[in-house]
Design an enzyme around this catalytic site. Structure first.
Site, PDB file in Angstrom:
ATOM      1  N   CYS A 119     -81.138  16.628  -4.130  1.00 39.50           N
ATOM      2  CA  CYS A 119     -82.105  17.197  -5.073  1.00 39.50           C
ATOM      3  C   CYS A 119     -83.405  16.407  -5.035  1.00 39.50           C
ATOM      4  O   CYS A 119     -84.426  16.871  -5.512  1.00 39.50           O
ATOM      5  CB  CYS A 119     -81.516  17.274  -6.472  1.00 39.50           C
ATOM      6  N   GLY A 122     -76.242  19.434 -10.684  1.00 41.35           N
ATOM      7  CA  GLY A 122     -76.105  20.656  -9.897  1.00 41.35           C
ATOM      8  C   GLY A 122     -77.311  21.555 -10.078  1.00 41.35           C
ATOM      9  O   GLY A 122     -78.412  21.083 -10.387  1.00 41.35           O
ATOM     10  N   SER A 123     -77.063  22.838  -9.941  1.00 39.75           N
ATOM     11  CA  SER A 123     -78.182  23.786  -9.936  1.00 39.75           C
ATOM     12  C   SER A 123     -78.715  24.056 -11.344  1.00 39.75           C
ATOM     13  O   SER A 123     -78.013  23.883 -12.345  1.00 39.75           O
ATOM     14  CB  SER A 123     -77.723  25.109  -9.326  1.00 39.75           C
ATOM     15  N   ASN A 124     -79.956  24.524 -11.408  1.00 38.47           N
ATOM     16  CA  ASN A 124     -80.554  24.891 -12.693  1.00 38.47           C
ATOM     17  C   ASN A 124     -79.785  26.034 -13.341  1.00 38.47           C
ATOM     18  O   ASN A 124     -79.640  26.081 -14.557  1.00 38.47           O
ATOM     19  CB  ASN A 124     -82.012  25.300 -12.491  1.00 38.47           C
ATOM     20  N   GLN A 125     -79.303  26.940 -12.480  1.00 36.68           N
ATOM     21  CA  GLN A 125     -78.578  28.103 -12.983  1.00 36.68           C
ATOM     22  C   GLN A 125     -77.322  27.664 -13.750  1.00 36.68           C
ATOM     23  O   GLN A 125     -77.084  28.095 -14.874  1.00 36.68           O
ATOM     24  CB  GLN A 125     -78.188  28.932 -11.769  1.00 36.68           C
ATOM     25  N   VAL A 126     -76.541  26.783 -13.138  1.00 37.77           N
ATOM     26  CA  VAL A 126     -75.314  26.327 -13.808  1.00 37.77           C
ATOM     27  C   VAL A 126     -75.678  25.428 -15.001  1.00 37.77           C
ATOM     28  O   VAL A 126     -75.035  25.485 -16.049  1.00 37.77           O
ATOM     29  CB  VAL A 126     -74.368  25.601 -12.817  1.00 37.77           C
ATOM     30  N   GLY A 127     -76.720  24.631 -14.852  1.00 37.39           N
ATOM     31  CA  GLY A 127     -77.164  23.793 -15.966  1.00 37.39           C
ATOM     32  C   GLY A 127     -77.483  24.640 -17.195  1.00 37.39           C
ATOM     33  O   GLY A 127     -77.103  24.304 -18.321  1.00 37.39           O
ATOM     34  N   GLU A 163     -86.636  26.002  -4.601  1.00 42.88           N
ATOM     35  CA  GLU A 163     -85.864  24.877  -4.083  1.00 42.88           C
ATOM     36  C   GLU A 163     -84.980  25.389  -2.949  1.00 42.88           C
ATOM     37  O   GLU A 163     -83.968  26.034  -3.176  1.00 42.88           O
ATOM     38  CB  GLU A 163     -84.999  24.235  -5.173  1.00 42.88           C
ATOM     39  N   GLU A 209     -78.611  16.933 -14.695  1.00 43.74           N
ATOM     40  CA  GLU A 209     -79.445  16.582 -13.534  1.00 43.74           C
ATOM     41  C   GLU A 209     -79.564  17.808 -12.660  1.00 43.74           C
ATOM     42  O   GLU A 209     -78.588  18.224 -12.038  1.00 43.74           O
ATOM     43  CB  GLU A 209     -78.791  15.435 -12.747  1.00 43.74           C
ATOM     44  N   LYS A 242     -64.488  17.517 -13.191  1.00 46.98           N
ATOM     45  CA  LYS A 242     -64.430  18.762 -12.398  1.00 46.98           C
ATOM     46  C   LYS A 242     -65.440  18.634 -11.247  1.00 46.98           C
ATOM     47  O   LYS A 242     -66.641  18.801 -11.436  1.00 46.98           O
ATOM     48  CB  LYS A 242     -64.777  19.950 -13.308  1.00 46.98           C
TER      49      LYS A 242
HETATM   50  C1  UN1 Z   1     -80.501  10.174  -3.866  1.00 50.00           C
HETATM   51  O1  UN1 Z   1     -81.537  10.705  -3.459  1.00 50.00           O
HETATM   52  O2  UN1 Z   1     -79.973   9.262  -3.233  1.00 50.00           O
HETATM   53  O3  UN1 Z   1     -77.868  15.592  -6.238  1.00 50.00           O
HETATM   54  C2  UN1 Z   1     -79.875  10.577  -5.129  1.00 50.00           C
HETATM   55  C3  UN1 Z   1     -78.798  14.881  -5.871  1.00 50.00           C
HETATM   56  C4  UN1 Z   1     -79.370  13.903  -6.878  1.00 50.00           C
HETATM   57  C5  UN1 Z   1     -79.142  12.497  -6.509  1.00 50.00           C
HETATM   58  C6  UN1 Z   1     -79.992  12.048  -5.369  1.00 50.00           C
HETATM   59  N1  UN1 Z   1     -78.794  14.163  -8.182  1.00 50.00           N
HETATM   60  O4  UN1 Z   1     -79.223  14.960  -4.747  1.00 50.00           O
END
Ligand code: UN1
Length: 490
Positions: free
Chosen positions: A287, A231-236, A385, A253, A178
């Protein structure tokens, strides 16, 4: 709206072995919002059910095909990705506004990831132990996790999916993917390439559309053995909560608020150049982007000037242009959110060395690279962030305070230290609460053969890429083989 679509990818979602046409939602081109960049097909609950059923059915045979057959298919996919570099890059630039140079680099990165995991498929998959019974042969062997949900963001439409899907497939799993809506065009292209390379059709299912339609069903589905999410902390957090009952293995992540510490002895020109790249590359929509520059007092003024000059030199504009360094943000909502943070910082009276002017969404979802100087570490702009081209410099009295400030955040994804003294660089690196540390490098970037992931609120228990990917996408079995009867092993 005008359509500006280069050679079209397959239409529809890919479920249970075939492409299914669905209603679509139209998405704007972030650089020219009056144009349609893509029509994203919208999956429904039945599609999710069918996708999980198909993946469950396909998984055993895909595992039986063997590591070398799977590796060969991934290798073919890597070649196809490289061959179609321009088409894939144009799609990303059109849909998410990434500059064409960044898009090309990402296509190459996705190919490198596919190559890496093609080879990784055939690496050792277990260990042999001595048993307390000398006649017993004792070993561990990894088998696939099974059926995996991959939920991917828009900021790396190919690279992040590649580093989830390539290891998942390499180690024998079947997938329900997804992607974020605005990255669904790239997702259809990559799915078509993987199928063309030979992935069994039911082993790779692609469901697209707004999460509100089917997301809850997917993340809580008892048929999923694992979920890998960026993705975001919220969705995580939502995934963590909604999947409690079915308890899949989770790889999360999440966000970051990444510091770059500049010590007094650093090569300041190099540090400034590198920090500008880490903060403003990809319009700061990573991120891993450098959000806080923590400079010790004696050099704070000087590095501030150098960074400001570097930012002034960036070309902001049409992502299709070969000379653009910074393109638009991905959506009107992202532009509004980042601009609101900047407006709030203006109201609070912060000193801006670059940026600060609000742009109209009709002209593209641009935000000028923005640099705030001598920001208090407690200011909202430095604590939250802000997912865009915004970075703040905080002045630290000395190295110890710089370290404390760097760690004073709920996040712990990446961090950088600039110094000519490698001993100091390593010593600080050890004390930084981050999953990835760069000494004299940008906070951004990740090579496919080493683990990637954050500490604290930036991630879960499992890292991505490198050998860490094998740990997430496989489970161990321990087998004792005894001779039986009176026979003894010589
Ligand atoms: C990077 O800096 O090349 O969503 C990787 C992001 C990270 C991956 C960054 N999970 O930006």
């Amino acid at each position: 709206m005008r359509h500006a679509v280069p050679e079209s990818p397959p239409e529809g979602i890919h479920v249970a072995g075939r492409w299914r046409r669905r209603e679509t939602i139209s998405l704007p081109n972030p650089a020219l919002p009056a144009e349609v960049s893509d029509l994203c097909p919208v999956a429904d609950l039945d599609d999710v059910e069918d996708a999980v059923a198909a993946a469950t059915e396909a998984a055993p045979a895909w595992n039986e095909a063997g590591a070398f057959a799977r590796g060969e298919i991934l290798r073919r996919a890597a070649v196809l990705v490289s061959e179609r570099r321009e088409l894939l890059a144009e799609s990303m630039t059109l849909t998410v506004g990434k500059t064409i140079r960044d898009s090309r680099a990402e296509v190459s990165r996705a190919a490198a990831i596919l190559h890496h995991f093609a080879a990784e498929a055939g690496q050792p998959k277990g260990e042999v132990y001595e048993s307390s019974d000398r006649d017993t042969f004792l070993f561990t062997e990894e088998s696939p996790l099974g059926v995996v949900g991959a939920i991917t963001p828009w900021n790396f439409p190919l690279a992040i999916p590649a580093w989830k899907i390539a290891p998942a497939l390499a180690f024998g799993n079947a997938i329900i993917w997804k992607p974020a809506e605005i990255a669904s065009r790239s997702a259809r292209q990559l799915t078509a390439i993987l199928l063309e390379a030979g992935v069994p059709p039911k082993a790779l299912n692609l469901v697209t559309g707004p999460s509100s339609n089917f997301g809850d069903r997917l993340i809580a589905h008892p048929g999923l053995d694992g979920i890998t999410f960026t993705g975001s902390n919220q969705v995580g957090e939502l995934i963590r909560q909604r999947s409690v009952a079915s308890s899949p293995r989770l790889q999360l992540e999440l966000g970051g608020n990444n510091p770059a510490i500049v010590l007094a002895d650093a090569d300041l020109e190099f540090a400034a150049r590198t920090i500008v790249t880490g903060a403003m590359g990809q319009s700061g929509q990573r991120c891993t982007a450098t959000r806080r520059i923590i400079a010790v007092a004696p050099i704070a003024e000087r590095i501030g000037q150098l960074i400001a000059a570097g930012i002034e030199g960036l070309e902001v504009g049409d992502p299709r242009s070969e000379s653009s360094d910074v393109g638009p943000l991905s959506s009107a909502a992202a532009q509004a959110e980042v601009s609101d943070h900047i407006d709030q910082a203006i109201e609070e009276g912060h000193e801006f060395l670059a940026g600060g002017k609000r742009r109209r969404p009709d002209d593209g979802f641009y935000v000028d690279p923005t640099f705030l100087f001598d920001v208090d570490a407690s200011a909202a702009i430095a604590r939250e962030e802000v997912f865009g081209p915004v970075t703040s410099l905080i002045v630290a009295a000395d190295t110890d305070q710089a370290l404390d400030l760097a760690n004073d955040t709920p996040f712990g994804l990446s961090a950088a230290v600039f110094t000519e003294n490698l001993h100091d660089g390593l010593a600080l690196g050890r004390r930084l609460e981050a999953g990835v540390v760069h000494v004299n490098g940008p906070t951004t970037g990740a090579e496919p053969h080493v683990p990637f992931g954050g500490r604290k609120a930036s991630g879960g228990h499992f890292r991505e890429q490198g050998r860490a990917a094998r740990r997430f996408f496989t489970k161990d079995k321990t087998t004792y083989v005894s001779p039986g009867g009176e026979r003894k092993v010589e």
